[in-house]
Design a protein around this motif. Structure first.
Motif, PDB file in Angstrom:
ATOM      1  N   UNK A   2       0.840  -1.200   0.000  1.00  0.00           N
ATOM      2  CA  UNK A   2       0.000   0.000   0.000  1.00  0.00           C
ATOM      3  C   UNK A   2       0.874   1.249   0.000  1.00  0.00           C
ATOM      4  N   UNK A   3       1.904   1.237   0.840  1.00  0.00           N
ATOM      5  CA  UNK A   3       2.822   2.378   0.900  1.00  0.00           C
ATOM      6  C   UNK A   3       3.586   2.518  -0.413  1.00  0.00           C
ATOM      7  N   UNK A   4       4.016   1.403  -0.967  1.00  0.00           N
ATOM      8  CA  UNK A   4       4.794   1.443  -2.210  1.00  0.00           C
ATOM      9  C   UNK A   4       3.995   2.077  -3.342  1.00  0.00           C
ATOM     10  N   UNK A  46       3.499   5.758  -2.748  1.00  0.00           N
ATOM     11  CA  UNK A  46       4.756   6.480  -2.978  1.00  0.00           C
ATOM     12  C   UNK A  46       5.019   6.645  -4.471  1.00  0.00           C
ATOM     13  N   UNK A  47       4.850   5.564  -5.231  1.00  0.00           N
ATOM     14  CA  UNK A  47       5.109   5.634  -6.666  1.00  0.00           C
ATOM     15  C   UNK A  47       4.127   6.575  -7.363  1.00  0.00           C
ATOM     16  N   UNK A  48       2.873   6.562  -6.915  1.00  0.00           N
ATOM     17  CA  UNK A  48       1.889   7.465  -7.505  1.00  0.00           C
ATOM     18  C   UNK A  48       2.242   8.923  -7.208  1.00  0.00           C
ATOM     19  N   UNK A  49       2.705   9.178  -6.000  1.00  0.00           N
ATOM     20  CA  UNK A  49       3.087  10.540  -5.627  1.00  0.00           C
ATOM     21  C   UNK A  49       4.295  11.003  -6.430  1.00  0.00           C
ATOM     22  N   UNK A  50       5.290  10.136  -6.586  1.00  0.00           N
ATOM     23  CA  UNK A  50       6.485  10.496  -7.347  1.00  0.00           C
ATOM     24  C   UNK A  50       6.151  10.753  -8.810  1.00  0.00           C
ATOM     25  N   UNK A 106      10.378  15.148  -9.932  1.00  0.00           N
ATOM     26  CA  UNK A 106      10.714  14.443  -8.706  1.00  0.00           C
ATOM     27  C   UNK A 106      11.840  13.456  -8.931  1.00  0.00           C
ATOM     28  N   UNK A 107      12.688  13.322  -7.954  1.00  0.00           N
ATOM     29  CA  UNK A 107      13.805  12.403  -8.055  1.00  0.00           C
ATOM     30  C   UNK A 107      13.410  11.044  -7.490  1.00  0.00           C
ATOM     31  N   UNK A 108      13.948  10.019  -8.135  1.00  0.00           N
ATOM     32  CA  UNK A 108      13.712   8.674  -7.624  1.00  0.00           C
ATOM     33  C   UNK A 108      14.484   8.487  -6.329  1.00  0.00           C
ATOM     34  N   UNK A 109      13.845   7.872  -5.368  1.00  0.00           N
ATOM     35  CA  UNK A 109      14.519   7.641  -4.099  1.00  0.00           C
ATOM     36  C   UNK A 109      14.095   6.321  -3.499  1.00  0.00           C
ATOM     37  N   UNK A 110      14.796   5.920  -2.464  1.00  0.00           N
ATOM     38  CA  UNK A 110      14.459   4.667  -1.794  1.00  0.00           C
ATOM     39  C   UNK A 110      13.180   4.848  -0.984  1.00  0.00           C
ATOM     40  N   UNK A 111      12.466   3.757  -0.807  1.00  0.00           N
ATOM     41  CA  UNK A 111      11.243   3.804  -0.019  1.00  0.00           C
ATOM     42  C   UNK A 111      11.590   3.933   1.463  1.00  0.00           C
ATOM     43  N   UNK A 112      11.124   5.017   2.063  1.00  0.00           N
ATOM     44  CA  UNK A 112      11.323   5.210   3.501  1.00  0.00           C
ATOM     45  C   UNK A 112      10.101   4.634   4.205  1.00  0.00           C
ATOM     46  N   UNK A 113      10.100   3.311   4.366  1.00  0.00           N
ATOM     47  CA  UNK A 113       8.880   2.609   4.780  1.00  0.00           C
ATOM     48  C   UNK A 113       9.031   1.989   6.149  1.00  0.00           C
ATOM     49  N   UNK A 114       7.936   2.031   6.886  1.00  0.00           N
ATOM     50  CA  UNK A 114       7.820   1.227   8.096  1.00  0.00           C
ATOM     51  C   UNK A 114       6.338   0.961   8.310  1.00  0.00           C
ATOM     52  N   UNK A 115       6.016  -0.167   8.895  1.00  0.00           N
ATOM     53  CA  UNK A 115       4.613  -0.540   9.061  1.00  0.00           C
ATOM     54  C   UNK A 115       3.870   0.453   9.944  1.00  0.00           C
TER      55      UNK A 115
END
Length: 230
Positions: A200-202, A205-209, A215-224
């Motif tokens: 869900x976060x991924x 995030x991709x939709x926002x980017x 926007x620059x590609x970046x690593x997913x800053x994810x936590x549950x």
């Protein structure tokens, strides 16, 4: 006497299986969506489990086609009501099955797979790889029929527990196995929730980017916790 030429304990399940096979296959043709049978995985094994758990309570004669029945030769139809030990064995197994199906149904619902328009992406890939006539043969024989047979087979352990095996009071090993099954279910549910939160976060995030210009590609800053807490 059975309606179909199958063992007595499989007579009604086989009828029901054929009915659902025809129904899901026709639904797939009408909707051009072959995932109709996929939605049955969440609850259909519980129906077969309940049928076998309550087998002695069904009538010996089938009042109409597809009505549950306990034909002579099924092994328990001569008894009057449920035997205590068999009922306990079947009830314990049925309870675990219900909890598994509840978890599966919840995950299916929140992923939107109960939407009748939703189709598993793998069927779309297979459809693109096969000629239309061969895909429809696969649809009937594997997607509709074979999966419904597998769903029926998931209910047979309850028949074994309620009818075939000797009955005795539950022992410590029985309780240990039930506890282990519940622990495995809890671990599976936790893993499913973490996977759902991550994806869900991924996608968010991709939709926002994608929406952000430059926007620059970046690593997913994810936590549950970030997902659960908004």
């Amino acid at each position: 006497m059975t309606f179909l030429n199958v063992p007595a304990h499989l007579d009604w399940p086989a009828q029901f299986c054929l009915l659902l096979t025809a129904g899901t296959w026709l639904a797939s043709l009408l909707t051009s969506n072959v995932s109709q049978v996929d939605r049955l995985w969440t609850f259909l094994p519980t129906i077969y489990t309940a049928y076998y758990a309550l087998l002695p309570l069904w009538p010996n004669e089938q009042p109409f086609l597809f009505a549950p029945v306990c034909p002579e030769g099924a092994g328990v139809c001569e008894r009057e009501g449920l035997q205590p030990e068999g009922a306990v064995d079947a009830g314990v197994g049925g309870r675990v099955d219900v909890q598994v199906r509840d978890s599966l149904s919840y995950n299916t619902w929140r992923r939107g797979l109960f939407d009748l328009k939703d189709e598993d992406y793998r069927w779309a890939v297979l459809r693109a790889q096969l000629p239309p006539w061969l895909f429809q043969i696969t649809n009937l024989t594997f997607i509709a029929f074979t999966q419904n047979v597998l769903l029926l087979l998931l209910g047979l352990p309850t028949y074994v527990a309620a009818v075939l095996q000797s009955h005795s009071p539950l022992s410590s090993s029985d309780y240990a196995l039930v506890a282990l099954a519940l622990v495995v279910l809890a671990v599976e549910f936790t893993a499913d929730n973490q996977q759902f939160a991550f994806h869900s976060y991924k996608h968010a995030y991709l939709a926002k980017k994608k929406a952000e210009e430059g926007g620059k590609e970046g690593a997913l800053d994810w936590c549950e916790a970030c997902v659960d807490g908004g």
